[in-house]
Structures are given as C-alpha cells and as structure tokens.
Design a protein around this motif. Structure first.
Motif, PDB file in Angstrom:
ATOM      1  N   MET A   1     -15.833  11.205   8.515  1.00 56.09           N
ATOM      2  CA  MET A   1     -16.319  11.201   7.149  1.00 56.09           C
ATOM      3  C   MET A   1     -15.116  11.260   6.226  1.00 56.09           C
ATOM      4  O   MET A   1     -14.170  11.987   6.449  1.00 56.09           O
ATOM      5  N   ARG A   3     -13.506  11.763   2.281  1.00 54.92           N
ATOM      6  CA  ARG A   3     -13.736  12.451   1.007  1.00 54.92           C
ATOM      7  C   ARG A   3     -12.819  11.824  -0.030  1.00 54.92           C
ATOM      8  O   ARG A   3     -11.626  11.657   0.186  1.00 54.92           O
ATOM      9  N   GLU A   5     -11.728  12.303  -4.044  1.00 57.19           N
ATOM     10  CA  GLU A   5     -11.763  13.185  -5.211  1.00 57.19           C
ATOM     11  C   GLU A   5     -10.893  12.555  -6.286  1.00 57.19           C
ATOM     12  O   GLU A   5      -9.711  12.305  -6.060  1.00 57.19           O
ATOM     13  N   HIS A  61     -23.674   9.825   2.935  1.00 56.03           N
ATOM     14  CA  HIS A  61     -23.069   9.718   1.612  1.00 56.03           C
ATOM     15  C   HIS A  61     -23.630  10.816   0.721  1.00 56.03           C
ATOM     16  O   HIS A  61     -24.829  11.055   0.696  1.00 56.03           O
ATOM     17  N   GLY A  63     -22.396  13.215  -3.127  1.00 55.65           N
ATOM     18  CA  GLY A  63     -21.384  13.345  -4.159  1.00 55.65           C
ATOM     19  C   GLY A  63     -21.765  14.350  -5.211  1.00 55.65           C
ATOM     20  O   GLY A  63     -22.901  14.830  -5.260  1.00 55.65           O
ATOM     21  N   GLN A  80     -16.419  13.798  -6.857  1.00 56.70           N
ATOM     22  CA  GLN A  80     -16.157  14.012  -5.439  1.00 56.70           C
ATOM     23  C   GLN A  80     -17.215  13.249  -4.651  1.00 56.70           C
ATOM     24  O   GLN A  80     -18.405  13.440  -4.863  1.00 56.70           O
ATOM     25  N   ASP A  82     -18.381  12.065  -0.686  1.00 50.09           N
ATOM     26  CA  ASP A  82     -18.247  12.147   0.761  1.00 50.09           C
ATOM     27  C   ASP A  82     -18.930  10.913   1.325  1.00 50.09           C
ATOM     28  O   ASP A  82     -20.097  10.645   1.011  1.00 50.09           O
ATOM     29  N   THR A  83     -18.199  10.160   2.118  1.00 47.63           N
ATOM     30  CA  THR A  83     -18.739   8.927   2.672  1.00 47.63           C
ATOM     31  C   THR A  83     -18.605   8.923   4.183  1.00 47.63           C
ATOM     32  O   THR A  83     -17.671   9.499   4.734  1.00 47.63           O
ATOM     33  N   GLU A  84     -19.537   8.286   4.815  1.00 47.87           N
ATOM     34  CA  GLU A  84     -19.485   8.115   6.257  1.00 47.87           C
ATOM     35  C   GLU A  84     -19.572   6.632   6.551  1.00 47.87           C
ATOM     36  O   GLU A  84     -20.629   6.014   6.373  1.00 47.87           O
TER      37      GLU A  84
END
Length: 123
Positions: A1, A3, A5, A61, A63, A80, A82-84
């Motif tokens: 995953m 991140r 920012e 996903h 944020g 921010q 977060d993605t996978e």
C-alpha cells in the motif's frame, strides 16, 4: 500500500477553500471523498476535515483532507491518500511516482481554480 501526503497553501479563506473542495468536479474521485466511483465519506467535519474510503470499487483506497487556517486570507490544505495498486500497471505507475505527480498537479490546479474564482468574485 502506498501513502501520498501533500499540502498546498491557497490564497483564500478557509470557508471558501472548503466550499470549493466539496464542489470542484474536476478532482479525481480518489481525492475528493464521498463522490464518484463508490467512494464513501467516513467523516465530515465542515471547515476541518473530510475522510473517505474507496468502497467496493476502489478497495484499499482511502484518504483525508484537512483545512488549516494560516491567516484570515490564507488556508493550508493537507491531503493524505492511501492507495493499494491492483495489477501490474498500477504497481508500475505508483513505483515510478506518477501517482504522486498527479496529486501534486491536481492540487496545483485546484489552488489556481480557487484563487482565480476568488479574484472574479472580488472584481
């Protein structure tokens, strides 16, 4: 995953930035939260933060965007994500930093939109 920012300062009051963020259609669904492609808002505190989950269409996903008053006329927007990645192409795109670059470009476009919109209202 992964991140991501990023933050950006916008020459507009916090209320204007918040309103524009919630209404700005060109933002990708993975950045706006609660809009398009099944994203679901998980927390909304007006003028403070919006958090979201990607839902079934964007699993992995999520944020949060927060709004910070710098001065009466300046706001810091912090994002921010977060993605996978799913599949080889997503891994390549993320590994080469294209996702980060897109986020930076989208925030710059949003800043320009807000500041331009504000100037037209003042004129």
């Amino acid at each position: 995953m992964g991140r991501i920012e990023e933050s950006i300062e916008i020459d507009a009051p916090i209320g204007a930035v918040y309103r524009e963020w919630t209404a700005y259609a060109p933002l990708p669904a993975c950045m706006r939260g609660g809009a398009g492609r099944g994203a679901t808002a998980t927390e909304v505190l007006p003028l403070d933060r919006i958090a979201w989950s990607g839902g079934p269409e964007l699993p992995g996903h999520s944020g949060v965007v927060t709004f910070h008053r710098v001065t009466d006329r300046t706001t810091r927007l912090m994002l921010q994500l977060d993605t996978e990645p799913h599949g080889l192409w997503d891994h390549v795109v993320e590994g080469l930093g294209f996702t980060d670059r897109r986020v930076i470009d989208e925030l710059a476009a949003f800043k320009a939109h807000v500041e331009d919109h504000r100037q037209h209202l003042a004129a």
